[in-house]
Write a protein that holds these residues in place. Structure first.
Motif, mmCIF file in Angstrom:
data_model
loop_
_atom_site.group_PDB
_atom_site.id
_atom_site.type_symbol
_atom_site.label_atom_id
_atom_site.label_comp_id
_atom_site.label_asym_id
_atom_site.label_seq_id
_atom_site.Cartn_x
_atom_site.Cartn_y
_atom_site.Cartn_z
ATOM 1 N N CYS A 92 0.847 -1.186 0.000
ATOM 2 C CA CYS A 92 0.000 0.000 0.000
ATOM 3 C C CYS A 92 0.884 1.238 0.000
ATOM 4 O O CYS A 92 2.056 1.184 0.391
ATOM 5 C CB CYS A 92 -0.988 0.017 1.165
ATOM 6 S SG CYS A 92 -0.302 0.408 2.774
ATOM 7 N N PHE A 93 0.319 2.321 -0.484
ATOM 8 C CA PHE A 93 0.979 3.623 -0.472
ATOM 9 C C PHE A 93 0.204 4.467 0.535
ATOM 10 O O PHE A 93 -0.868 4.976 0.228
ATOM 11 C CB PHE A 93 0.945 4.284 -1.849
ATOM 12 C CG PHE A 93 1.495 3.438 -2.970
ATOM 13 C CD1 PHE A 93 2.428 2.431 -2.744
ATOM 14 C CD2 PHE A 93 1.079 3.655 -4.266
ATOM 15 C CE1 PHE A 93 2.939 1.662 -3.791
ATOM 16 C CE2 PHE A 93 1.584 2.901 -5.320
ATOM 17 C CZ PHE A 93 2.507 1.908 -5.082
ATOM 18 N N ALA A 94 0.753 4.589 1.727
ATOM 19 C CA ALA A 94 0.036 5.230 2.829
ATOM 20 C C ALA A 94 0.444 6.689 2.989
ATOM 21 O O ALA A 94 1.613 7.035 2.834
ATOM 22 C CB ALA A 94 0.315 4.488 4.131
ATOM 23 N N TYR A 95 -0.526 7.519 3.319
ATOM 24 C CA TYR A 95 -0.201 8.882 3.733
ATOM 25 C C TYR A 95 0.534 8.781 5.067
ATOM 26 O O TYR A 95 0.188 7.933 5.905
ATOM 27 C CB TYR A 95 -1.464 9.727 3.877
ATOM 28 C CG TYR A 95 -2.101 10.057 2.541
ATOM 29 C CD1 TYR A 95 -1.476 10.923 1.654
ATOM 30 C CD2 TYR A 95 -3.309 9.490 2.170
ATOM 31 C CE1 TYR A 95 -2.049 11.227 0.420
ATOM 32 C CE2 TYR A 95 -3.888 9.781 0.942
ATOM 33 C CZ TYR A 95 -3.252 10.647 0.075
ATOM 34 O OH TYR A 95 -3.819 10.932 -1.136
ATOM 35 N N PRO A 96 1.535 9.642 5.280
ATOM 36 C CA PRO A 96 2.342 9.542 6.509
ATOM 37 C C PRO A 96 1.516 9.531 7.800
ATOM 38 O O PRO A 96 1.840 8.787 8.721
ATOM 39 C CB PRO A 96 3.257 10.767 6.427
ATOM 40 C CG PRO A 96 3.412 11.014 4.955
ATOM 41 C CD PRO A 96 2.066 10.666 4.358
ATOM 42 N N HIS A 97 0.445 10.315 7.864
ATOM 43 C CA HIS A 97 -0.354 10.356 9.098
ATOM 44 C C HIS A 97 -1.122 9.055 9.347
ATOM 45 O O HIS A 97 -1.649 8.850 10.443
ATOM 46 C CB HIS A 97 -1.296 11.573 9.104
ATOM 47 C CG HIS A 97 -2.435 11.477 8.137
ATOM 48 N ND1 HIS A 97 -2.304 11.762 6.792
ATOM 49 C CD2 HIS A 97 -3.726 11.114 8.318
ATOM 50 C CE1 HIS A 97 -3.462 11.593 6.193
ATOM 51 N NE2 HIS A 97 -4.350 11.198 7.097
ATOM 52 N N LEU A 98 -1.162 8.157 8.360
ATOM 53 C CA LEU A 98 -1.852 6.872 8.521
ATOM 54 C C LEU A 98 -0.889 5.698 8.710
ATOM 55 O O LEU A 98 -1.326 4.548 8.758
ATOM 56 C CB LEU A 98 -2.766 6.617 7.314
ATOM 57 C CG LEU A 98 -3.944 7.577 7.177
ATOM 58 C CD1 LEU A 98 -4.684 7.331 5.881
ATOM 59 C CD2 LEU A 98 -4.880 7.455 8.372
ATOM 60 N N GLN A 99 0.400 5.985 8.851
ATOM 61 C CA GLN A 99 1.378 4.912 9.009
ATOM 62 C C GLN A 99 1.040 4.017 10.193
ATOM 63 O O GLN A 99 1.044 2.790 10.079
ATOM 64 C CB GLN A 99 2.795 5.473 9.172
ATOM 65 C CG GLN A 99 3.831 4.374 9.365
ATOM 66 C CD GLN A 99 5.254 4.904 9.465
ATOM 67 O OE1 GLN A 99 5.504 6.089 9.269
ATOM 68 N NE2 GLN A 99 6.183 4.021 9.770
ATOM 69 N N GLY A 100 0.730 4.594 11.339
ATOM 70 C CA GLY A 100 0.392 3.801 12.526
ATOM 71 C C GLY A 100 -0.824 2.926 12.311
ATOM 72 O O GLY A 100 -0.854 1.765 12.737
ATOM 73 N N MET A 136 4.439 0.598 1.886
ATOM 74 C CA MET A 136 4.309 -0.397 2.945
ATOM 75 C C MET A 136 3.942 -1.737 2.339
ATOM 76 O O MET A 136 3.343 -1.806 1.267
ATOM 77 C CB MET A 136 3.261 0.048 3.973
ATOM 78 C CG MET A 136 3.579 1.407 4.608
ATOM 79 S SD MET A 136 2.390 1.889 5.881
ATOM 80 C CE MET A 136 3.068 0.971 7.271
ATOM 81 N N GLN A 137 4.324 -2.816 3.047
ATOM 82 C CA GLN A 137 4.008 -4.165 2.590
ATOM 83 C C GLN A 137 3.363 -4.934 3.735
ATOM 84 O O GLN A 137 3.816 -4.862 4.877
ATOM 85 C CB GLN A 137 5.242 -4.905 2.112
ATOM 86 C CG GLN A 137 4.944 -6.307 1.624
ATOM 87 C CD GLN A 137 6.167 -7.047 1.107
ATOM 88 O OE1 GLN A 137 7.290 -6.569 1.234
ATOM 89 N NE2 GLN A 137 5.943 -8.215 0.531
ATOM 90 N N TYR A 138 2.330 -5.694 3.417
ATOM 91 C CA TYR A 138 1.676 -6.500 4.432
ATOM 92 C C TYR A 138 2.605 -7.621 4.864
ATOM 93 O O TYR A 138 3.152 -8.359 4.041
ATOM 94 C CB TYR A 138 0.351 -7.096 3.928
ATOM 95 C CG TYR A 138 -0.366 -7.847 5.016
ATOM 96 C CD1 TYR A 138 -1.128 -7.166 5.951
ATOM 97 C CD2 TYR A 138 -0.240 -9.222 5.139
ATOM 98 C CE1 TYR A 138 -1.759 -7.830 6.977
ATOM 99 C CE2 TYR A 138 -0.871 -9.902 6.173
ATOM 100 C CZ TYR A 138 -1.621 -9.204 7.094
ATOM 101 O OH TYR A 138 -2.239 -9.868 8.119
ATOM 102 N N GLY A 139 2.790 -7.763 6.162
ATOM 103 C CA GLY A 139 3.560 -8.866 6.718
ATOM 104 C C GLY A 139 5.057 -8.767 6.537
ATOM 105 O O GLY A 139 5.769 -9.694 6.883
ATOM 106 N N ALA A 140 5.534 -7.663 5.974
ATOM 107 C CA ALA A 140 6.978 -7.524 5.759
ATOM 108 C C ALA A 140 7.700 -7.417 7.089
ATOM 109 O O ALA A 140 7.222 -6.801 8.023
ATOM 110 C CB ALA A 140 7.279 -6.287 4.915
#
Length: 142
Positions: A92-100, A136-140
């Motif tokens: 996924c390509f996440a906005y920085p404020h959604l990283q958590g 971001m990668q799931y499970g990485a």
């Protein structure tokens, strides 16, 4: 009054497309995507798209209607997808404020240089247009 989470079938795709458009997304709802929705009393309250990119998948256009945000619907939507996510290579390509938020959902930050070329190229298309995003990668593992 529980929320139902399910994979969207072909019959609901026009409603999903309208949902995204009504909430400020230019998103489509193509049949080759894996689309998951949340319904509350038959009303669409959240949706996400998993789009194929070569042999990988890209989580995109995740939306919870504003009035229902902060209630865990987005987290539950991701949790509903967990068995599917565990069987596929998903980014996924996440906005920085959604990283958590995405990290709590099982995604980990990834350097574009270590991503598969097709994913890195698509990420580059977004960031070259000036969008501040995290790959971001799931499970990485970090």
């Amino acid at each position: 009054d529980s929320i139902q989470y399910q994979t969207a079938d072909a019959l609901i795709l026009p409603q999903v497309k309208r949902f995204f458009r009504d909430h400020g997304f230019r998103a489509q709802a193509p049949r080759n995507e894996h689309i998951v929705i949340a319904l509350h009393q038959s009303r669409l309250v959240a949706a996400l798209r998993l789009s194929p990119v070569d042999e990988y998948w890209l989580l995109r256009s995740m939306c919870v209607i504003e009035a229902d945000r902060g209630q865990g619907i987005g987290s539950d939507l991701l949790a509903h997808c967990r068995p599917w996510l565990q069987q596929h290579a998903v980014f996924c390509f996440a906005y920085p404020h959604l990283q958590g938020f995405y990290q709590r959902g099982g995604f980990q930050p990834l350097q574009a240089t270590t991503a598969p070329p097709a994913i890195a190229a698509k990420f580059g298309q977004y960031t070259e247009r000036g969008k501040a995003l995290l790959l971001m990668q799931y499970g990485a593992s970090t």
